[in-house]
Every structure is written in structure tokens, then in C-alpha cells.
Design a protein around this motif. Structure first.
Motif, short mmCIF file in Angstrom:
data_model
loop_
_atom_site.label_atom_id
_atom_site.label_comp_id
_atom_site.label_asym_id
_atom_site.label_seq_id
_atom_site.Cartn_x
_atom_site.Cartn_y
_atom_site.Cartn_z
N LEU A 1 -7.36 -9.39 0.55
CA LEU A 1 -8.33 -8.30 0.60
C LEU A 1 -9.02 -8.21 -0.76
CD1 LEU A 1 -9.31 -5.87 2.35
CD2 LEU A 1 -7.47 -4.53 1.29
N ALA B 1 -10.73 -3.29 -0.93
CA ALA B 1 -11.56 -2.80 0.19
C ALA B 1 -12.62 -1.78 -0.23
CB ALA B 1 -10.72 -2.23 1.34
N CYS C 1 -3.75 -8.77 -1.91
CA CYS C 1 -4.82 -7.86 -2.30
C CYS C 1 -5.25 -8.16 -3.73
CB CYS C 1 -4.35 -6.41 -2.20
SG CYS C 1 -5.64 -5.19 -2.52
#
Length: 278
Positions: free
Chosen positions: A164, A168, A195
Motif C-alpha cells: 500500500l 493510502a 505498507c
């Protein structure tokens, strides 16, 4: 295990208004060329050993450009490029591109798609399903509104390596969005999802933030993913809209001081090395 420090997320481009139309009026500082010769001194000054170059433009031309730069400059450890995952001939394209060991993964600028459920389109899922066969990762570039379809997608592909990008892109304004926090927690339960602690300074007030602004957001990220699936990314040169390279790195290195050295090393390089098979 080596203590390698890797910037998992940065970009190169030769600026042109027609190919970089996303660089709008308030972004004059990045309306120019950014090439390896510009980044290398910054990596050296900041004690970084290398980087991963990420696509910023949806074209095979750019993917080939980045692969060529990586071939010329050993500090560029890999490339996350773009191929049209929805194309009929994606299998053939992947077969060809995957012959280059410098191609580590692919990314699509999903945040710019008018369809919030773009990643759940049958043709996209078909293309994505082929990446694992070639050992290629997938970088997820989205806004918080896309988190629900993304969770659905990653559940469908439990063996595909995902990361990710930019946590985000929540709005960093001192108020944690419970929806964002919920979905990060859910994504964090999927062991195939990493992430990037990247892209945060441009989601805060440009040039008007303080390091403490990011702590609650990083707390959510670390609680969700655990330090073994988080990697540092500068998002240079886009970060220059709001911060210098050193300032971006310092946000994370200061946050990491409460963790043991082994965890700091994971986040600042070892996780990227493992994820991208560097």
C-alpha cells in the motif's frame, strides 16, 4: 543479514507538460527534470544505499526509461513500472518484461480512475492474477475511498505480494478517519500486504507541518502492519512540494527511535530488500 538502507519509493522523469499533466499550477517546484544525478547526492547525504524507482506515468515508454536508468545506475535497485493489466495481450507483455531482473513489480494510478471499483474489473483481476507467476509485486496507489474494494481484491489474491503506497493518502489534519483506520487494520491482517510509510508530507499542509502531526497516523500504520511489513519511502521529488528529502526521512527515523535497532533496520531497508527481492 545486511543492514542495507533502501528508499522504497521515488520517481524520475524528464518533465513535459503533455506527459506530466498531473503536475498542476501550485506544483512549480517539480516542473523540471529529476534524474539519477539529482537523487544520488541526496541518498549519500542521508546514509541511504539505494532506491526503488516507481512509475509516475502510465506508459510502457516510461517503464523502459526507468529500466534503462536502473541498468546504468547500480544504486537504483529495482523498478516498479506500468503495463496495461487490462490489455488482452498482458500475458505476452509480462513474459517479455519479466526477463529483466530489474523489473520488480507494477503499479497503476488507480487514484485517478473515475471508477472507484476499477481494481475489481474482471480484466484488471485477470491481468493481476498473472503477476505471481513472474514473481512481480503490485503497488497499490489509492485514496481512502478505495480501501473497501482493495480489501476485497487482496482477499482474492492471497499469494500475490501487495504494498500500500503512501499509507493510502489519508488527509493529515489531526483527525484520524475511523474508516481509514478500520481498513488499514483489515489490510494489515493479510500477511501478503505491506505498507509504505511514504507520501505523508504532501497530505499535510504543505511546508506547514510539524513531525508530531504524523505520529497518530504512524501509530495506526505500525499497529496495523507491524514493523516487519512497513518500509520507508521518500516519494522524492513529489515530497519537495512540502519537505526536503532529509525532513521526510527524519519524520520516520525520529518515530523509530522508540524501537530497537533491529526494527529500525527492517523499516529503513531490510523490508524493501525482502519485498522487492533486491
Amino acid at each position: 543479514m545486511s543492514n542495507v538502507k533502501i528508499d522504497s519509493h521515488q520517481h524520475f522523469w524528464k518533465y513535459h507538460p503533455s506527459t506530466h499533466e498531473w503536475i498542476g499550477p501550485p506544483m512549480e517546484v517539480i516542473k523540471k527534470d529529476f534524474l539519477p544525478a539529482d537523487l544520488y547526492p541526496l541518498l549519500q547525504q542521508n546514509d541511504m544505499d539505494g532506491c526503488v524507482a516507481i512509475q509516475a506515468q502510465q506508459s510502457e515508454t516510461e517503464t523502459l526509461f526507468l529500466l534503462d536508468l536502473a541498468k546504468q545506475h547500480p544504486f537504483i535497485k529495482g523498478v516498479v513500472g506500468w503495463l496495461d493489466l487490462c490489455a488482452e495481450d498482458i500475458g505476452k507483455k509480462l513474459q517479455e518484461y519479466a526477463k529483466n531482473p530489474l523489473l520488480k513489480g507494477l503499479r497503476h494510478v488507480v487514484q485517478d480512475e473515475p471508477d472507484d471499483y476499477f481494481m475489481l474489473r474482471p480484466e484488471f483481476k485477470r491481468g493481476l492474477s498473472l503477476l505471481e507467476k513472474y514473481g512481480l509485486t503490485y503497488d497499490i496507489l489509492i485514496y481512502p475511498k478505495h480501501l473497501s474494494p482493495v480489501l476485497e481484491l487482496v482477499k482474492l489474491f492471497p499469494d500475490q505480494s501487495f504494498v500500500l503506497d503512501h499509507i493510502a493518502k489519508p488527509n493529515i489534519n489531526g483527525k484520524i478517519d475511523p474508516n481509514w483506520e478500520h481498513y488499514l487494520g483489515e489490510l494489515g491482517k493479510r500477511k501478503n500486504v505491506y505498507c509504505k510509510a511514504s507520501g505523508m508530507v504532501t497530505e499535510a499542509a504543505w511546508g506547514k507541518w510539524s513531525k508530531s502531526d504524523f505520529i497518530p497516523y504512524l501509530d495506526v500504520v505500525f499497529d496495523s502492519f507491524g514493523a516487519e511489513r512497513i518500509m520507508f519511502g521518500s516519494d522524492w521529488p513529489v515530497c519537495l512540494l512540502s519537505a526536503e528529502y532529509k525532513q521526510v526521512k527524519d519524520i520516520l527515523t525520529q518515530y523509530l527511535t522508540k524501537y530497537p535497532k533491529e526494527i529500525q533496520e527492517q523499516v529503513m531497508g531490510l523490508n524493501a530488500e525482502k519485498f522487492y527481492r533486491i
